[in-house]
Design an enzyme around this catalytic site. Sequence first.
Site, PDB file in Angstrom:
ATOM      1  N   ASP A 238       0.939  -1.078  -0.069  1.00  0.00           N
ATOM      2  CA  ASP A 238       0.016   0.005  -0.049  1.00  0.00           C
ATOM      3  C   ASP A 238       0.790   1.295  -0.096  1.00  0.00           C
ATOM      4  OD1 ASP A 238      -2.572  -0.945  -0.107  1.00  0.00           O
ATOM      5  OD2 ASP A 238      -2.637  -1.051   2.365  1.00  0.00           O
TER       6      ASP A 238
HETATM    7  C1  GLC Z   1      -0.865   2.423   5.749  1.00  0.00           C
HETATM    8  C2  GLC Z   1      -0.002   1.376   6.510  1.00  0.00           C
HETATM    9  C3  GLC Z   1      -0.449  -0.084   5.802  1.00  0.00           C
HETATM   10  C4  GLC Z   1      -1.637  -0.263   5.440  1.00  0.00           C
HETATM   11  C5  GLC Z   1      -2.658   0.912   4.711  1.00  0.00           C
HETATM   12  C6  GLC Z   1      -3.905   0.894   5.141  1.00  0.00           C
HETATM   13  O1  GLC Z   1      -0.343   2.747   4.444  1.00  0.00           O
HETATM   14  O2  GLC Z   1       1.233   1.424   6.470  1.00  0.00           O
HETATM   15  O3  GLC Z   1       0.270  -1.247   6.010  1.00  0.00           O
HETATM   16  O4  GLC Z   1      -2.035  -1.333   4.498  1.00  0.00           O
HETATM   17  O5  GLC Z   1      -2.051   2.171   5.848  1.00  0.00           O
HETATM   18  O6  GLC Z   1      -4.684   1.725   4.629  1.00  0.00           O
HETATM   19  C1  GLC Z   2      -1.764  -4.197   5.434  1.00  0.00           C
HETATM   20  C2  GLC Z   2      -2.856  -3.926   4.445  1.00  0.00           C
HETATM   21  C3  GLC Z   2      -2.584  -4.647   3.139  1.00  0.00           C
HETATM   22  C4  GLC Z   2      -1.547  -4.493   2.610  1.00  0.00           C
HETATM   23  C5  GLC Z   2      -0.181  -4.505   3.532  1.00  0.00           C
HETATM   24  C6  GLC Z   2       0.966  -3.884   3.187  1.00  0.00           C
HETATM   25  O1  GLC Z   2      -1.457  -5.071   5.848  1.00  0.00           O
HETATM   26  O2  GLC Z   2      -3.952  -4.472   5.106  1.00  0.00           O
HETATM   27  O3  GLC Z   2      -3.763  -4.628   2.405  1.00  0.00           O
HETATM   28  O4  GLC Z   2      -1.306  -5.400   1.556  1.00  0.00           O
HETATM   29  O5  GLC Z   2      -0.523  -3.621   4.389  1.00  0.00           O
HETATM   30  O6  GLC Z   2       1.059  -2.661   2.440  1.00  0.00           O
END
Ligand code: GLC
Ligand code: GLC
Length: 814
Positions: free
Chosen positions: A487
Amino acid sequence: MRFGYFDDKNLEYVITRPDTPLPWINYLGCQAYFGIISNTAGGYSFHRDARLRRITRYRYNNVPYDFGGRYIYLRDDESGEFWSPSWQPTRHDLEDYTCRHGMGYTLIGSRYKGIVAHTNYFVPLDENLEIWQLTVTNHRSQRASLSVFSTVEFCLWDAQDDATNFQRNFSIGQVEIEDGVIYHKTEYRERRDHFAYFACSGKVEAFDTQREALVGPYRSWDKPLALERGRLTNSVAHGWAPIGAHQSKVELAPGETRQIIFVLGYHENPRDQKFDPPDSQILNKRTVKPVIAKYLDSAHVDAAFQNLRRYWQGLLGILQVDTPDVHTNRMVNIWNAYQCMATFNMSRSASFYESGIGRGLGFRDSNQDLLGFVQMVPSRARERILDLAATQLPTGGAYHQYQPLTKRGNNDVGGNFNDDPHWLIVGVAAYLKETGDVSILDEPVPYDNQPGSEQPLFEHLQRSFQYTLDRLGPHGLPLIGRADWNDCLNLNCFSDTPGQSFQTTTNKDGKVAESVFIAGLFVLAGRELADITERRGLAAEAKSYLAQVTAMEDTIRRHGWDGEWFLRAYDDFGRKIGSKECSEGKIFIETQGFCVLAGIGLADGMAVKSLESVAKYLATEHGIILQQPAYSRYYLELGEISSYPPGYKENAGIFCHNNPWVMIAETRVGNGDRAHDYYSRINPSAREPISDLHRCEPYVYAQMIAGRDAPAHGEAKNSWLTGTAAWNYYAITQWMLGIRTYYDGLQISPVIPKGWRGFKATRIFRGVTYHITIERAGEGNHVALQVDGVPIKGVTVPPPADGRKEVWVKGTLT
Ligand code: GLC
Ligand code: GLC
């Protein structure tokens, strides 16, 4: 250092001191009514949707961190002293404090000045309520005159509004009290047809429903004024903060035990029968009263509890293993499976790190969660798949999430994550392999929930695949969109304004930034789709999918390989990410794990090289780091990943979700020692002796363990709701132990450590129980199988032709 111990026989973790490094929690409920509960009874409850149907209030990031919950107080009415047997909120010096977190229940208790009190908290199956079953015993040599107090603080339903809209909310709270039952009915007079209630099996001496009346001005739950005075005030809440509190007296002779049951529940009335009498504003309680009466009766409560235990024994019985490693056994047999139920139910919405407000069910996350859940309740997996697919867009793309109550997709946490659609294929394939239920592929499913747009689920999968082919970049690799699995790799974002969300801020419609990760995922999903298509009798289509897959593999070989490992991406300027040419972020875990698990580079040595690089640059004693070197400053063109201080989260934290990709990859190149070694490094049970460093619960996975660039290397955060649960379960059970579901039968193909002499397992698969024994006769991974004493060719055990329900499989590894 430990704060408790595993009681595997009872399927429990027993916490022996209340001041754990962080709240160590459990989930109550596994169907529609849910609660989270900490080891000191903190937490809250909700019905189906943690945001829109919040029953009790919880204040996150409190001081202390976990404060507010299902608190019971005991008061010695002779001395006037009062305390809470769950330690919080009064925090007395208790003797024999224990908290037993079990499968769907939590039992907390202690002894104080000769009074032993334990409360069993659980949600009966098929009910929208929770039980607090309190047992008090007098171990003194004299009589004890006690008052028992129960307390909950009601939330005004929409948890987001409840935490912000005080100008309205302080005026809307309403309750009714009848026969000692406290009914919370805020907004019921207008558009809601649901209410909450709180009942007590003891004689109710007094009650309170207005918070201020109980706690007193300028006080808190640790020293409520009414408890000091010894009597609740019978307050009736109008506005402000409605609560539920009962006072019941208990006289105990020496050695005597008494039980009091509290029931906190949620109830809906038919729209046209909300009031009784109909033209009044009084709650119609006719349908709820029998439910309350039933659960104030301890015989029913005991039966419901036994039922819950049996239910979990059944679910866990689907796969039980006996390996030489206690941590493997414990996680597979009990806790990892249990965590998979929680992630399936909650997605990433409600934990002690997810506020229950921000995130609904994620498209990407929920599909992956199926990998660890589908064997437990296939019918619910099926329903989930159809719900998810119904939010898919006509383009084949996906909303990133939907709220469980409305089942409509939304862009509240962003959209255009170009990996999303492929996870649907991965989820459906897992379902098909487990159940063999191909009828799901013909289910008509709408796009974007639009009536009239229904097409067979199979077509949704085809559109998922096509989505990527329609969005290829300059190197022929998939365009990344807002981000892929990571993300925080926001290559089209260019955010320079404080407070902008990297997840939702309008980014450019980039036509340059490409993801090697999505390419790997495309290969995996494409193979799955080809398999499914072939079995549908569409050989030509299947062939064309495989041709696309091969072409993509070729592209990865040409433009996604850096010499010693797979590249991660190309940025908006067409520059490499995750390459030896970069000064920071030279190597990323995602593409090493995922490309190899998808089978890329197995034949030409790239796979082995890439995994050697992981071992060399990314593996630490606490798990495998996401990338190295960590980004030391903010890069506008990389986005959120570089917003985290080095060693945390996606910036070189140990992101436990993708460690199992590497474990599976290691099994694909035949390295069982390394696969299991990586497995053990992040296995929470194996980390139990370092609980003071790890800090999160030793019985469930956390999303992240701080990487070596962080001062607190080894410290975990964000426990419970993480794709780590499903992927680790999948990696250990299907790839290391090699008990793998497949279309034509159960495959047995273990890749285990050389030092293991073998293992045993029982797996219930499509109604047949497979008793599996694996023995090592050599150091390799070649398995020769016998089914009921008869040798078979290959690794697939076909379903018994004669309808037998039990099969004995013996595997010899050489
Ligand atoms: C932030 C976190 C990531 C998560 C995302 C969800 O970017 O670092 O881990 O998946 O929020 O919205
Ligand atoms: C968080 C989110 C997932 C994402 C991950 C890596 O765990 O829930 O959707 O893939 O962060 O950013």
